[in-house]
Design an enzyme around this catalytic site. Sequence first.
Site, PDB file in Angstrom:
ATOM      1  CD  GLU A 327      -2.749  -0.761   2.516  1.00 22.85           C
ATOM      2  OE1 GLU A 327      -4.150  -1.029   2.244  1.00 22.85           O
ATOM      3  OE2 GLU A 327      -2.332  -0.245   3.424  1.00 22.85           O
ATOM      4  CB  CYS A 328       0.802   4.399  -0.135  1.00 19.73           C
ATOM      5  SG  CYS A 328       0.994   6.208  -0.122  1.00 19.73           S
ATOM      6  N   GLY A 329       3.447   3.649   0.111  1.00 17.02           N
ATOM      7  CA  GLY A 329       4.961   3.372   0.409  1.00 17.02           C
ATOM      8  C   GLY A 329       5.351   2.138   0.001  1.00 17.02           C
ATOM      9  CG  MET A 332       5.756   4.267  -3.838  1.00 15.85           C
ATOM     10  SD  MET A 332       6.073   5.900  -3.026  1.00 15.85           S
ATOM     11  CE  MET A 332       4.268   6.777  -2.904  1.00 15.85           C
ATOM     12  CB  THR A 427      -3.507  -0.091  -4.027  1.00 17.71           C
ATOM     13  OG1 THR A 427      -3.484  -0.122  -2.605  1.00 17.71           O
ATOM     14  CG2 THR A 427      -4.164  -1.150  -4.613  1.00 17.71           C
TER      15      THR A 427
END
Length: 436
Positions: A327-329, A332, A427
Amino acid sequence: MAAGLVISAPASGVGKTTLTLALARAWRHRGLNVQCFKSGPDYIDPAFHAAATGRASVNVDSWAMDRGAISHLVGRGADADVVLAEGSMGLFDGVAAPGVSGTGATADIAEMLGWPVVLVIDPSGQAQTAAAIAAGLRDYRPGVRLAGVVLNRVASPRHEDLVRRALNDAGIAVFGALPRHAEISLPKRHLGLVQAEEQAEIGKLIDEAARFVAEHVDLDAVLRSAASWTPQPAANGLNVTPPGQRIALARDAAFSFVYPHMLEAWRGAGAEISTFSPLSDEAPDASADVCWLPGGYPELHAGRIAANARFRSGLRAFAETRPVHGECGGYMVLGTALTDADGVRHEMTGLLGLETSFAKRRMHLGYRLATLAAPMPGHRPSARLRGHEFHYSTILAQPDTPLAVVHDATGAVIAETGSQRGHATGTFFHLIAEDR
């Protein structure tokens, strides 16, 4: 029977968190059990709440959660003496289009629970106008009841007197006034307050805030203004499916943004959670059947993540046979590379083709409704997931198969679709709940 209050304000940055923590700790010093909640999507404040009260705090969100889920979560305050819900932004600030049970505004929670609102008002640069603002908030929505106000950052005794007189004339109780020169504040970071677990002196900071507020605020009057409250039995709990039976969860200073209610729901459904630290070069538990990388601050630790070969190779080996979700970080880090704020490019794990940059900053903020085009751990294709996105990275490449069709709260389609490749999914939004 508990006493319930909502702490809100006309806007962000006025002092809601400081007052909430100070009240909670001051009442705790008096021997009361205090339970806190956070209205809206926020990872950081609940950790501070827990530090102040000794009890876990969770988020309640009228855009993403139905009334049954909110009742279920708030029911944890049944054995408390005082229950405080800290708002987000301004009292009535939410999105334009309602979600599951509201717009995400703090006022939704206040009306739903029947708890009166204590407003934190910053009268800097004004005097009688502060009373007009408070009166406007009091009268804006009939179902929301104002208990009174606490003034913050008052310039002088004369300034305080002018504002108090105007508020008294408007029939609004003033519980106290905090002088500007003695303001107590907590450290800041680009995504909000520094996380409580990073603050070795957080207990002392909260104690000082409690002492300061107790000197200037009538704690007894605030407590008397609270509504007697008995939790209503929830017809249903949280609609959350664990991503697996045994979950390897990344957990350290780079991966810390997990909504507490999600972890509780996973455990409540019988899942086991084992944590590991990518920053300590640890790999996920080989006996787990799914790996979950939450968000956090990977951009602050990108060099270490890139250098930690055991973590990277262990995660890749895990993903050869079992699902990995970020999720998010965390998304990435599952990608090919992350460029930090100084423009230095760091190689990530390469499970997905995503490449992001913090050198080209762009804020992404808001609720997200995703309809899955492919499965992700715990959720089938076509599932409708509600979440929240907040980061400052720019997408340089997102070449993999889109994971979902994602809309913002207005219904507009957005480019942050997430990705899917092999057993890896990711995501940009943080999951809050699945539509029933």
